[in-house]
Design an enzyme around this catalytic site. Structure first.
Site, mmCIF file in Angstrom:
data_model
loop_
_atom_site.group_PDB
_atom_site.id
_atom_site.type_symbol
_atom_site.label_atom_id
_atom_site.label_comp_id
_atom_site.label_asym_id
_atom_site.label_seq_id
_atom_site.Cartn_x
_atom_site.Cartn_y
_atom_site.Cartn_z
ATOM 1 N N LYS A 1 68.532 2.576 48.276
ATOM 2 C CA LYS A 1 68.755 2.196 49.665
ATOM 3 C C LYS A 1 69.360 3.332 50.473
ATOM 4 C CE LYS A 1 73.246 -0.023 49.380
ATOM 5 N NZ LYS A 1 74.038 -1.208 49.718
ATOM 6 N N LYS B 1 75.131 6.739 53.232
ATOM 7 C CA LYS B 1 75.720 7.995 53.696
ATOM 8 C C LYS B 1 75.893 8.970 52.530
ATOM 9 C CE LYS B 1 80.023 7.915 55.094
ATOM 10 N NZ LYS B 1 81.079 8.841 54.782
ATOM 11 N N LYS C 1 87.389 5.413 41.076
ATOM 12 C CA LYS C 1 88.078 6.437 41.872
ATOM 13 C C LYS C 1 88.848 7.413 40.982
ATOM 14 C CE LYS C 1 87.009 5.613 46.152
ATOM 15 N NZ LYS C 1 87.261 4.309 46.743
#
Ligand code: TRP
Length: 329
Positions: A194, A197, A111
């Site tokens: 895969k 989103k 992050k």
């Protein structure tokens, strides 16, 4: 009986991969275990959503969970921010969570690399909040993907640390629960990896028929096999993998035979695939829309979930406060 708990981030809509992956298994297991499913809206605050987005996302996920078959009566389906015992446990756990170990967490490092302008304390203590989510119900099984295993490891560390510090055997060690063979991995439409989103390769349960047709027709394929019995390249295998879960065995066999014989026309296959996806998702989309327009029902579900979750959570907080030494006069 196992106490199973799963949290979902309240950012965004569910896609086919979510449904055929974990969600379908949740629906099956909710009658055999004591299940807690919650929407992690406190966690979503690390990225500072607007009030409208915060509320809209929670509502969407709640409606989609119910539409997919999570039963608010059989399981405990709730919103994290409806349970004030969770932030209380989070505060208490934070007193024994060390800066060093939180900073070493892979997801935190990721992050700060991606968003160096928003390194807030909520991000640093994300694992303590997640530990509070799990320990508040003394859950012992937590279905998580690979990316969350380190967080679960930290939960075990915090639980054991608490037990040792106060010389009690209070918190159980939660273990990751993977569905093994039952877990279907749905690939995306972009030829590799895969469905996700953030990958931008997903079909959402709330997509309408036209959107689904467009997405499937644009899916990556190739010029077709040149020799009989050729192995399928990844992009083609992906289309077949999706077809396996949404289409009838006959349909799958038909296109598989065509492929083997070098006679496949991907346009035809995609058309069929799109219609079969629409068949699977349109009842869910209709339920999602009906639930979204029924605020009374959503209010009832949220209230029931909050009551059930708080019944369990308040007992834990009462015990924890006593163990730590908060006493009434
Ligand atoms: N961190 C999880 C995710 O990003 C969501 C989550 C929050 C969670 N609290 C949890 C998952 C507790 C399992 C248990 O997917």
């Amino acid at each position: 009986m196992d106490i199973v708990l799963s949290g979902i981030r309240s950012t965004g809509k569910l896609h086919l991969g979510n449904y055929f992956g974990a969600l379908q298994n949740f629906v099956k297991m909710q009658h055999e275990n004591q299940c807690y499913f919650f929407i992690a809206d406190y966690h979503s605050l690390t990225t500072h959503p607007t009030p409208e987005d915060l509320h809209g996302n929670v509502k969407q996920v709640l409606a989609e969970y119910i539409a997919c078959g999570l039963d608010p009566e059989a399981s405990t389906l709730y919103i994290q921010s409806d349970v004030p015992e969770i932030p209380e446990l989070y505060l208490l756990l934070n007193m024994n969570a060390y800066k060093g170990e939180l900073e070493r967490c892979t997801s935190f490092k990721e992050k700060i690399r991606k968003h160096p302008d928003n390194v807030n304390a909520g991000l640093l203590t994300y694992p303590t909040l997640m530990a509070a989510d799990i320990l508040i119900h003394k859950a012992n099984k937590v279905p998580v993907g690979k990316d969350q295993e380190q967080h679960l490891e930290m939960t075990r560390t915090f639980a054991n640390r608490f037990n040792r510090l106060y010389n009690v055997d209070y918190f159980p060690e939660p273990v990751a629960y993977n569905f093994g063979k039952e877990l279907v991995k749905i690939p995306g439409l972009d030829g590799s990896g895969k469905m996700g989103k953030s990958e931008g390769n997903a079909i959402y349960l709330s997509d309408d028929a036209e959107t689904i047709r467009k997405k499937v027709m644009k899916a990556v394929s190739d010029a077709g096999p040149t020799q009989p019995n050729q192995e399928k390249p990844e992009a083609i295998q992906n289309l077949f993998t999706i077809m396996k879960v949404v289409s009838s065995p006959d349909t799958y066999q038909f296109f598989d035979d065509k492929y083997t014989a070098c006679e496949i026309r991907y346009g035809d296959m995609k058309k069929q695939l799109a219609e079969d996806i629409i068949n699977v998702t349109s009842p869910m989309r209709e339920r999602i829309e009906a639930i979204l327009s029924d605020d009374d029902y959503l209010r009832k579900v949220a209230k029931l979930g909050a009551e059930k979750a708080r019944a369990s959570a308040s007992q834990t907080i009462k015990d924890v406060r006593r163990i730590i030494g908060f006493r009434e006069f």
